[in-house]
Each structure stands twice: as structure tokens, then as C-alpha cells.
Write a protein that holds these residues in place. Structure first.
Motif, PDB file in Angstrom:
ATOM      1  N   THR A   1      12.877  -3.728  -1.545  1.00 51.94           N
ATOM      2  CA  THR A   1      12.466  -2.355  -1.789  1.00 51.94           C
ATOM      3  C   THR A   1      11.433  -2.329  -2.903  1.00 51.94           C
ATOM      4  OG1 THR A   1      14.642  -1.523  -1.130  1.00 51.94           O
ATOM      5  CG2 THR A   1      13.256  -0.037  -2.425  1.00 51.94           C
ATOM      6  N   GLY A   2      10.278  -1.717  -2.617  1.00 48.91           N
ATOM      7  CA  GLY A   2       9.218  -1.683  -3.613  1.00 48.91           C
ATOM      8  C   GLY A   2       7.854  -1.594  -2.960  1.00 48.91           C
ATOM      9  N   PRO A   3       6.783  -1.757  -3.750  1.00 51.15           N
ATOM     10  CA  PRO A   3       5.420  -1.543  -3.245  1.00 51.15           C
ATOM     11  C   PRO A   3       4.989  -2.530  -2.170  1.00 51.15           C
ATOM     12  CG  PRO A   3       5.383  -2.483  -5.461  1.00 51.15           C
ATOM     13  CD  PRO A   3       6.794  -2.075  -5.185  1.00 51.15           C
ATOM     14  N   LEU A   4       5.568  -3.750  -2.138  1.00 48.83           N
ATOM     15  CA  LEU A   4       5.117  -4.741  -1.163  1.00 48.83           C
ATOM     16  C   LEU A   4       5.563  -4.422   0.260  1.00 48.83           C
ATOM     17  CD1 LEU A   4       4.500  -6.341  -3.818  1.00 48.83           C
ATOM     18  CD2 LEU A   4       4.942  -8.406  -2.494  1.00 48.83           C
ATOM     19  N   GLN A   5       6.388  -3.399   0.416  1.00 49.45           N
ATOM     20  CA  GLN A   5       6.720  -2.959   1.767  1.00 49.45           C
ATOM     21  C   GLN A   5       5.577  -2.153   2.387  1.00 49.45           C
ATOM     22  OE1 GLN A   5      10.592  -0.955   1.295  1.00 49.45           O
ATOM     23  NE2 GLN A   5      11.572  -2.773   2.166  1.00 49.45           N
TER      24      GLN A   5
ATOM     25  N   TYR B   1      -0.782  -1.903   0.075  1.00 49.61           N
ATOM     26  CA  TYR B   1      -0.544  -2.531  -1.227  1.00 49.61           C
ATOM     27  C   TYR B   1      -0.664  -4.052  -1.094  1.00 49.61           C
ATOM     28  CZ  TYR B   1       1.440  -3.209  -5.881  1.00 49.61           C
ATOM     29  OH  TYR B   1       1.614  -3.551  -7.204  1.00 49.61           O
ATOM     30  N   ARG B   2      -0.053  -4.609  -0.027  1.00 49.16           N
ATOM     31  CA  ARG B   2      -0.144  -6.062   0.176  1.00 49.16           C
ATOM     32  C   ARG B   2      -1.597  -6.486   0.377  1.00 49.16           C
ATOM     33  NH1 ARG B   2       3.994  -5.067   3.859  1.00 49.16           N
ATOM     34  NH2 ARG B   2       2.649  -5.708   5.607  1.00 49.16           N
TER      35      ARG B   2
ATOM     36  N   ASN C   1      -7.287   0.265  -6.749  1.00 45.69           N
ATOM     37  CA  ASN C   1      -6.259   0.582  -7.741  1.00 45.69           C
ATOM     38  C   ASN C   1      -4.874   0.421  -7.140  1.00 45.69           C
ATOM     39  OD1 ASN C   1      -8.121   1.206  -9.735  1.00 45.69           O
ATOM     40  ND2 ASN C   1      -8.308   3.336  -9.039  1.00 45.69           N
ATOM     41  N   LEU C   2      -4.000  -0.229  -7.880  1.00 42.16           N
ATOM     42  CA  LEU C   2      -2.649  -0.484  -7.402  1.00 42.16           C
ATOM     43  C   LEU C   2      -1.634   0.116  -8.360  1.00 42.16           C
ATOM     44  CD1 LEU C   2      -2.969  -4.231  -6.310  1.00 42.16           C
ATOM     45  CD2 LEU C   2      -2.907  -2.240  -4.820  1.00 42.16           C
ATOM     46  N   GLU C   3      -0.485   0.423  -7.821  1.00 41.24           N
ATOM     47  CA  GLU C   3       0.608   0.912  -8.649  1.00 41.24           C
ATOM     48  C   GLU C   3       0.974  -0.156  -9.679  1.00 41.24           C
ATOM     49  OE1 GLU C   3       5.366   1.989  -8.153  1.00 41.24           O
ATOM     50  OE2 GLU C   3       4.063   1.861  -6.374  1.00 41.24           O
TER      51      GLU C   3
ATOM     52  N   ASP D   1      -1.858 -13.444  12.807  1.00 40.16           N
ATOM     53  CA  ASP D   1      -1.158 -12.160  12.666  1.00 40.16           C
ATOM     54  C   ASP D   1      -0.491 -12.043  11.296  1.00 40.16           C
ATOM     55  OD1 ASP D   1      -1.930 -11.558  15.224  1.00 40.16           O
ATOM     56  OD2 ASP D   1       0.024 -11.999  16.145  1.00 40.16           O
ATOM     57  N   LEU D   2       0.152 -13.100  10.841  1.00 42.73           N
ATOM     58  CA  LEU D   2       0.836 -13.064   9.542  1.00 42.73           C
ATOM     59  C   LEU D   2      -0.157 -12.912   8.390  1.00 42.73           C
ATOM     60  CD1 LEU D   2       3.533 -15.830  10.112  1.00 42.73           C
ATOM     61  CD2 LEU D   2       3.914 -13.357  10.010  1.00 42.73           C
ATOM     62  N   LYS D   3      -1.315 -13.532   8.524  1.00 49.68           N
ATOM     63  CA  LYS D   3      -2.341 -13.394   7.485  1.00 49.68           C
ATOM     64  C   LYS D   3      -2.940 -11.991   7.488  1.00 49.68           C
ATOM     65  CE  LYS D   3      -4.953 -16.907   8.586  1.00 49.68           C
ATOM     66  NZ  LYS D   3      -6.084 -17.857   8.479  1.00 49.68           N
ATOM     67  N   GLU D   4      -3.232 -11.469   8.675  1.00 51.22           N
ATOM     68  CA  GLU D   4      -3.861 -10.147   8.775  1.00 51.22           C
ATOM     69  C   GLU D   4      -2.933  -9.028   8.327  1.00 51.22           C
ATOM     70  OE1 GLU D   4      -5.231  -9.860  12.786  1.00 51.22           O
ATOM     71  OE2 GLU D   4      -7.037 -11.067  12.425  1.00 51.22           O
ATOM     72  N   GLN D   5      -1.617  -9.267   8.437  1.00 50.69           N
ATOM     73  CA  GLN D   5      -0.656  -8.280   7.948  1.00 50.69           C
ATOM     74  C   GLN D   5      -0.271  -8.553   6.488  1.00 50.69           C
ATOM     75  OE1 GLN D   5       2.508  -7.116  10.962  1.00 50.69           O
ATOM     76  NE2 GLN D   5       1.621  -8.886  12.026  1.00 50.69           N
ATOM     77  N   HIS D   6      -0.914  -9.586   5.906  1.00 49.81           N
ATOM     78  CA  HIS D   6      -0.766  -9.908   4.481  1.00 49.81           C
ATOM     79  C   HIS D   6       0.674 -10.245   4.095  1.00 49.81           C
ATOM     80  CE1 HIS D   6      -4.849  -8.445   4.291  1.00 49.81           C
ATOM     81  NE2 HIS D   6      -4.455  -7.288   4.813  1.00 49.81           N
ATOM     82  N   PHE D   7       1.287 -11.071   4.948  1.00 46.07           N
ATOM     83  CA  PHE D   7       2.607 -11.609   4.621  1.00 46.07           C
ATOM     84  C   PHE D   7       2.494 -12.993   3.985  1.00 46.07           C
ATOM     85  CE2 PHE D   7       3.826  -8.824   8.328  1.00 46.07           C
ATOM     86  CZ  PHE D   7       4.510  -7.881   7.567  1.00 46.07           C
ATOM     87  N   ILE D   8       1.370 -13.675   4.212  1.00 48.98           N
ATOM     88  CA  ILE D   8       1.181 -15.019   3.664  1.00 48.98           C
ATOM     89  C   ILE D   8      -0.284 -15.237   3.317  1.00 48.98           C
ATOM     90  CG2 ILE D   8       0.834 -16.102   5.930  1.00 48.98           C
ATOM     91  CD1 ILE D   8       2.369 -18.552   4.826  1.00 48.98           C
TER      92      ILE D   8
END
Length: 576
Positions: free
Chosen positions: A356-360, A364-365, A408-410, A530-537
Motif C-alpha cells: 500500500t502506497g504510491p508505487l501502486q 508514480y512508478r 513532481n512526485l509525492e 510488458d514488465l518494463k513498460e508497466q515499470h515493475f522492473i
């Protein structure tokens, strides 16, 4: 030299390179031994050219002694003596007490004691032995729980698998199984060789294979699609799968699927990892703080290796820092040249979208990833290059798109987990680089170093926002990469949302049901994209090794495998 203590006594009374008069009687008092034994000591030291003993003619004239050694020479000889007695730790400890110049003399001498040599067995037979130093490492030689390349390397020498995968030809080679066949990729029948013996003498049975596979967790790659294992007789068994999987035999080629004797495993339990029994070409005959010793298994079912014995001497990293050869030796001769070899696999940063937090939030990611600059993580002096995939070749074909302008990020404080592989081997350096990059956009963070037990614990891992780590791929690049993608014991899959985990499983099913290698790879690279474009890795860098290889040498197959080690079973020497 057995007269060290007497040589030390001489230094208490005489200065090196100064001629001084004395007598056997006086020396006997200093040595606290008989005059007869004192004469023996003097003769020995003179033969070693440590002293000059001059007897003058004429009544009343005393003999004269001149010392040609100092305290460091004595220490050096003591160290050599302990090494020759195979008390390596005591020898290396003594070497640390001498100056740099004498340490270098010791290294020069030690190089002559290691390498490939011939020794005599107890029955005077000539044996070919490889002896080399290596830094201290705690090995886990239970195939199921192996976690490092050191573990995998030893397991490959001690154990055997049903089959072995060859990446050069993309084919499987028979080992314990001499033949296998399938029905629609769902029913796999394996036929085992007869009379394959374990190191403790018992003949391998199909039940040993079944017991080996059933040790895996139910959600592991090898078992999640496995319905049951049917043993037909001692050399035949059938794997019944729930869904078609044409990669299944390659799962059985993994080091972790090396066959263990069911009886020994039950008897030894956790002790099996330090005193393993397999059916491979070498058996472990010694494992202590001094050395690891392997000896050729006389009843090995396959082609007997050329090397009869391997001794891996435990040496401090300080001592080994000067070594250059892949065996941590100097190049044996001028035909060996320095080369650089890359590992398949990469370092990476994983963004935890389950916490739970901004990385969801995907935006933000995305913005956070813009602040990550992979070239900063590369040790260019060690040949590292930017990674964009698990495979080096794929990274080289992709455009290097870098955008360092983050929105700008939280402003929150993020928790970073740095992977620890073993003592003094971790990704803390990379975590610090990430921390500094995030500070440039006003994001502050805390770093914790997580042991393997901790980062494989999903409950602990989920408490962190970012995971910094790396993985190297085994010989079967595709299967190793797929395992990284779906394994709960690896740091990626547990940190992904349920929807993405479901997508991964769907893609992996397509890969496993395909019989076309190119299609399998295309689907895998699509998954990476797909994982890179969704910014998971975010992939960071590819590592490698500086090694020596022979252009023209009597020794064949002294080259690094995927573990960065030499496969002892392949080494042999041409006749002169």
C-alpha cells in the motif's frame, strides 16, 4: 624445516651477516640440548645455507658463525612447512606476519605447489590432481537448496541428472535417463540406465528419482503442473502432467533436480548438504576448514574423467586478491591470454506494487523510473555494460532510451531492500547508488541488507518498496529466466499485482505448450517488455569475468562454465 626454534634462538644471540665466535658447548646451552644434537643442528643449517660455520686451525681459536637469515625467513619456512603438511590455515596465518616482499616470495613458491600435477596413490599408482586455492565459502551441496554458483558447481561434479541441456545446440543429452518419450506433452515416460551406482554403493532405483522430485515445493515450476509420478519398475517411470508442457524434460535437467539416494537423504536430513552422496563422476572425500577434496568415483556409470583428484584449498581473500587465473592461479604459460566473459543474467531494481502506497500508481512508478540511470550502476573498469534484458545479446539489440527528467512526485520515504547472496557478496553498492539518484528528485530512502532467508520470505519482502538485486542464468537460459519470472522464492513474482501474476502464468503456459524455440523466446521477450513498460522492473547491468584462456596449451577444456568455474570432468591433457 624442523629446526626453526633453534634458528630463532640464534637470532637472540647473533646479528645476521656478522661473523662471531662461539663454541658447540655454548650453543648447546642456548639450545638446551646435547652437544651431539647441536652439531646435527649446525650441519643442517649449514646445508640449508642459512649459516656459515667456520672452524679455525690452532689451539685456543674458536669456531665462528655467520647468520644468513632473519626472522621473516624463518616465518616463511614455517609457513611452507605447514602448507606441505596440508595445514593451510596455519600456513596462511603465518604468511600474514611477513612483509610484502616475503609474501610475494611465498606466492611464487605456492604457485609451484598448485595447478595440475601428478601424485602417487597409496598403492604407488600415478594420479592426475588439480589443486588450487579459493576463498572461504560455506557450501550447500544439497541440490534442492543450492543458492550460489559455488554450490551449483560442486553439485554438477558430485551428482547426476536424468538429462542435461546444451544451449549451443538447444538439445537434451541423456544422462541417467537413456531415453524418453511423450504423449501430447502431458505424459512423459523416462527409461533409466541399469546399474547406476551411488557413491555409497547402492544401485539407483526409479523410486530415488520420484523422491527427488517430490522434495520440491508444490508451487515450484517442476511440480505445479505435475499430477503424479508413476513408477513402473526400477528403470522406468512416468510423469503425468495436468497440462501439456514441452519444456518439462528441461526442468529435469536443472541442477536442483540432481538425483539423490532416498535412503541417505532420510538418514542424514540436514547433514546431507555438507556430506552429500550422489552418483556423479566425483565423490566428496573431505570438506573442512582446510580444503575441499573430490576423488574420481571408480564405479561411475559414464565416461571416467581424466582428473583423478581435485583439492580446493581454503585461502583468505587477501591472499587471493593477486591471483589472475580462473582457477585463481597465474597463467600456466605464455600461451594463455587475458579475456573477458559476460554472464547471462542481470542486476535489476524491482518496484513493489503490492505494498500500500504510491508505487501502486503506474504514473508514480513511471516517474520514479525516470530518475534511475543504469549507466551509473556499471563498473566500466570491470567491463560491465547496461542491461535491458536478462540476456546480454538482447540488451545489445535494444535502443538505450534514457530519460532523466522526472515529474513532481509525492515526497515519501521509501524502503530499499538490498540482496545479500553470501558474506561480502551483496548489492548494497547498487542500493546506495539508487538512494542517491532518488535524492535528486527529493525522494528519501532507507536501506536494509536482506539475507537469502529474508528476501525469500514473502512477508518480509512485501514490507519494502524497492528491491535491488541480481541473478545469473544457468546453461538453460530460457528455463532459468522463466523460473525467475514465476518463482515465489525469487523477488519479482511476489511483488507483482494479482492481475500481472495471472498474465505471467498465461504467457508461460503458451511458452511451455509451444514446440518452437523461436516462438518461445519471442513470448518471453514480450513478457520482459510488458514488465518494463508497466515499470515493475528496471534492468541495470550485465556482469562478467576477466579470465585467462589458453590459445595453445597441453591442457584441454580449462574454460569457465555458466557458474564461472571449470568443469573438472572435462579437463584433460594432451601427451607430450
Amino acid at each position: 624445516m624442523k629446526y626453526h626454534k633453534y634458528a630463532s634462538k640464534l637470532l637472540d644471540y647473533f646479528n645476521p651477516e656478522h661473523r662471531m665466535e662461539t663454541t658447540i658447548a655454548d650453543l648447546a646451552i642456548s639450545f638446551q640440548c646435547s652437544e651431539r644434537h647441536t652439531k646435527t643442528i649446525i650441519h643442517h643449517l649449514a646445508d640449508k645455507q642459512w649459516i656459515t660455520w667456520q672452524v679455525s686451525q690452532g689451539r685456543g681459536k674458536k669456531p665462528a658463525i655467520t647468520l644468513h637469515f632473519d626472522k621473516e625467513i624463518i616465518l616463511l619456512e614455517q609457513a611452507k612447512e605447514w602448507i606441505e603438511k596440508e595445514n593451510y590455515q596455519k600456513g596462511f596465518t603465518i604468511v600474514h606476519q611477513v612483509s610484502a616482499a616475503y609474501k610475494e616470495k611465498f606466492r611464487t613458491w605456492f604457485q609451484q605447489q598448485v595447478g595440475i600435477t601428478q601424485i602417487l596413490s597409496d598403492n604407488n599408482a600415478s594420479l592426475d590432481m588439480l589443486r588450487y586455492p579459493f576463498y572461504p565459502v560455506l557450501l550447500c551441496m544439497d541440490p534442492l537448496y543450492a543458492s550460489s554458483r559455488h554450490d551449483s558447481h560442486m553439485i554438477q561434479q558430485i551428482f547426476e541428472r536424468l538429462v542435461v541441456y546444451h544451449p549451443e545446440t538447444d538439445t537434451l543429452e541423456p544422462r541417467i535417463a537413456h531415453h524418453w518419450e511423450n504423449e501430447a506433452g502431458k505424459r512423459w515416460i523416462f527409461y533409466l540406465r541399469k546399474n547406476v551406482r551411488f557413491h555409497h554403493g547402492r544401485i539407483l532405483h526409479a523410486n530415488d528419482v520420484k523422491a527427488t522430485i517430490l522434495r520440491f515445493e508444490k508451487d515450484s515450476s517442476i511440480r505445479k503442473n505435475l499430477d503424479r509420478i508413476q513408477v513402473i519398475n526400477h528403470t522406468t517411470l512416468i510423469f503425468h502432467l495436468n497440462k501439456s508442457d514441452y519444456l518439462f524434460p528441461r526442468l529435469l535437467a536443472a541442477d536442483r533436480a540432481s538425483i539423490i539416494p532416498e535412503d541417505v537423504m532420510k538418514e542424514k536430513g540436514k547433514l546431507f548438504s555438507s556430506s552429500p552422496i550422489g552418483c556423479g563422476p566425483y565423490q566428496l572425500t573431505m570438506y573442512n576448514k582446510e580444503k575441499i577434496q573430490l576423488e574420481r568415483f571408480e564405479n561411475y556409470y559414464g565416461l571416467s574423467p581424466w582428473l583423478d583428484k581435485v583439492e580446493i584449498i581454503t585461502a583468505s581473500e587477501e591472499f587471493l586478491s593477486q591471483q589472475k587465473h580462473p582457477l585463481l592461479l597465474e597463467a600456466p604459460d605464455s600461451s594463455w591470454v587475458k579475456k573477458f566473459k559476460y554472464e547471462q543474467g542481470a542486476d535489476f531494481i524491482i518496484l513493489n506494487s503490492r505494498k500500500t502506497g504510491p508505487l501502486q500508481n503506474s504514473d508514480y512508478r513511471r516517474n520514479l523510473c525516470k530518475a534511475i540511470f543504469p549507466p551509473d550502476f556499471c563498473l566500466t573498469d570491470q567491463g560491465e555494460v547496461v542491461a535491458q534484458s536478462m540476456l546480454l545479446e538482447k540488451s545489445m539489440t535494444l535502443p538505450n532510451k534514457i530519460n532523466r527528467t522526472a515529474d513532481n512526485l509525492e515526497q515519501v520515504t521509501l524502503k530499499i531492500a538490498a540482496q545479500q547472496i553470501r558474506k561480502n557478496a551483496n548489492h548494497y553498492r547498487e542500493a546506495v547508488i539508487l538512494q542517491r539518484q532518488l535524492e535528486h528528485i527529493g525522494i528519501y530512502s532507507e536501506i536494509d541488507l536482506l539475507s537469502k532467508v529474508e528476501w525469500q520470505d514473502t512477508n518480509i519482502l512485501l514490507d519494502y518498496d524497492l528491491f535491488v538485486g541480481g541473478v545469473f542464468l544457468s546453461d538453460d537460459y530460457l528455463l532459468s529466466a522463466l523460473t525467475f519470472m514465476e518463482s515465489m522464492s525469487m523477488p519479482l513474482y511476489p511483488l507483482l499485482p494479482d492481475s500481472v501474476q495471472k498474465e505471467i502464468q498465461q504467457k508461460l503456459t503458451k511458452i511451455r505448450q509451444s514446440r518452437n524455440s523461436q516462438q518461445q523466446w519471442d513470448l518471453y521477450f514480450q513478457l520482459e517488455r510488458d514488465l518494463k513498460e508497466q515499470h515493475f522492473i528496471v534492468f541495470l547491468n550485465h556482469r562478467g569475468h576477466r579470465v585467462y584462456e589458453a590459445e595453445d596449451s597441453l591442457y584441454e577444456n580449462i574454460q569457465l562454465n555458466s557458474n564461472g568455474r571449470i568443469d573438472y570432468r572435462k579437463v584433460w591433457k594432451k601427451p607430450l
